[in-house]
Enzyme design. Structure first.
Site, short mmCIF file in Angstrom:
data_model
loop_
_atom_site.label_atom_id
_atom_site.label_comp_id
_atom_site.label_asym_id
_atom_site.label_seq_id
_atom_site.Cartn_x
_atom_site.Cartn_y
_atom_site.Cartn_z
N ARG A 174 0.82 -1.23 0.00
CA ARG A 174 0.00 0.00 0.00
C ARG A 174 0.84 1.26 0.00
NH1 ARG A 174 -1.93 -3.34 -1.19
NH2 ARG A 174 -3.69 -4.54 -0.47
N SER A 253 -10.82 0.03 3.19
CA SER A 253 -10.12 -0.20 4.46
C SER A 253 -9.58 1.13 4.98
CB SER A 253 -8.94 -1.14 4.25
OG SER A 253 -9.41 -2.36 3.75
N GLU A 352 -5.07 4.28 5.85
CA GLU A 352 -4.73 3.93 4.46
C GLU A 352 -5.07 5.07 3.48
OE1 GLU A 352 -5.56 -0.15 2.96
OE2 GLU A 352 -6.45 0.89 1.27
#
Ligand SMILES: Cc1cc2nc3c(=O)[nH]c(=O)nc-3n(C[C@H](O)[C@H](O)[C@H](O)COP(=O)(O)OP(=O)(O)OC[C@H]3O[C@@H](n4cnc5c(N)ncnc54)[C@H](O)[C@@H]3O)c2cc1C
Length: 360
Positions: A174, A253, A352
């Protein structure tokens, strides 16, 4: 919404509300809002804002952005460029080049329909192609970093357009050069993915997906079947956008899965008084599901209800705007969760999505 009576508030009201462009439905006004439908328009918009010394926010599908209630005091450039090209790369390989503004899932669907493997597990992720390298999007064991060959960008420092090869993108879990290496420096104009003509996808690593497909974990399944299986599993978790489902009014998320050393894991296991699920994350490192930590710190699905900002009723990792929430409400909920997990396990969760004008 009624038109405000004071001149000042009317002026604000007429500005583009960024809440209309984020999947969370949150975000105040943009000082300037520009739509770029071609690479020339994108380049011109970026140059004009840079020449004027204006802060710039690149906006794709708004599915990974948490924007302040005060909005953005600069130029928001909404990237809606289009273009998809398939080029023979020899043997079973095809290079697929997609413009930044192409809707991501349409590109995945086109590739799966063409019998190409490599993106099928990334089905159903909202947003546009241009954002996929930013956080190296991934799901169900696939990441775009595995198939990207190059990212074409405008370098705002030099004003030139260049190709950044995969090896220079500093992709990790990520993350990438574009997200935390040199954030804001590069404007993605298109991305090339190298895919392989193959009937079967790679072995299915996730038990839930394997069960959905009726195969054993580690078995392979046809690429098209993987796509429909992923869409079904994601749909049940509220991870496919659905205007009728407030649980999907989220940024997906909200926290990344923390990567811990073996010593940190031992500490978490002592606090949990038992084993903690983990995945290998390189030498001496493990990745622990943030959802597990959140649940075991006492935050159940739906936590925060009946408040307007709440944990999704389908997925502990998604924070949703159930209706009428502000960004401040959402961040208050996120901070409560971060503090709870830290108190319970000594682990600090990291958000995130990209936060604009706010911090956790
Ligand atoms: C329901 C749901 C499920 C999700 N599931 C997943 C998942 O499984 N896996 C996953 O990885 N993510 C997931 N996400 C997060 C998100 O969809 C992805 O990160 C997606 O790639 C963001 O695309 P976007 O176009 O919406 O980007 P935006 O939210 O518009 O922007 C995200 C970031 O990219 C930057 N950016 C956008 N376009 C450009 C460009 N052309 N050039 C330079 N910078 C740019 C923005 O400035 C911002 O910093 C999910 C989100 C939702 C709402």
């Amino acid at each position: 919404m009624p038109v405000p009576s004071s001149a000042f508030h009317r002026a604000l009201f007429l500005l583009t509300q960024l809440a209309d462009y984020t999947t969370l439905g949150l975000g105040g006004p943009a000082k300037t809002f520009v739509t770029a439908a071609s690479e020339a328009e994108l380049s011109a918009a970026v140059s004009a804002a840079d020449a004027a010394g204006e802060p710039v926010l690149l906006l794709g599908g708004g599915s990974n952005l948490v924007i302040a209630d005060d909005g953005f005091d600069g130029t928001v450039i909404h990237v809606v460029t289009r273009g998809l090209r398939f080029t023979d790369a020899g043997g079973p390989l095809t290079d697929v080049t997609a413009a930044a503004g192409e809707p991501w899932d349409d590109v995945v669907a086109r590739c799966v329909d063409a019998g190409l493997a490599g993106l099928e597990c990334l089905s159903g992720i909202p947003g546009s192609v241009g954002a996929t390298p930013i956080q190296n999007v991934g799901a169900y064991g696939q990441e775009v970093a595995e198939v990207i060959t190059r990212v074409r960008v405008i370098d705002r420092r030099t004003g030139t357009t260049l190709d950044i090869p995969n090896g220079s993108c500093r992709f990790s879990y990520r993350n990438s050069l574009f997200k935390s290496g040199e954030p804001g420096r590069y404007v993605v104009t298109d991305v090339t993915f190298r895919l392989r003509a193959e009937e079967l996808s790679r072995p299915v690593r996730y038990a839930e997906l394997a069960a959905e497909l009726g195969v054993e974990t580690g078995e392979r399944a046809p690429v098209a079947k993987i796509r429909s299986g992923v869409l079904a599993v994601r749909g049940r978790k509220g991870m496919v956008l659905d205007p009728g489902d407030p649980d999907t009014r989220s940024a997906g998320s909200f926290f990344t899965n923390p990567v811990l050393s073996r010593e940190q894991l031992a500490h978490v296991e002592a606090a949990a008084d038992g084993p903690v699920p983990r995945f290998d994350a390189g030498p001496g490192l493990v990745k622990v599901p943030a959802a597990w930590l959140i649940e075991h710190a006492g935050f159940a699905k739906g936590h925060g209800a009946p408040g307007p900002a709440r944990v999704s009723s389908k997925h502990t990792l998604a924070l949703a705007n159930a209706g009428g929430a502000t960004t401040a409400d959402l961040l208050a909920l996120a901070r409560e969760i971060v503090a709870g997990v830290r108190d319970a396990f000594g682990v600090t969760l990291t958000p995130e999505p990209t936060l604009i004008g706010v911090t956790l």
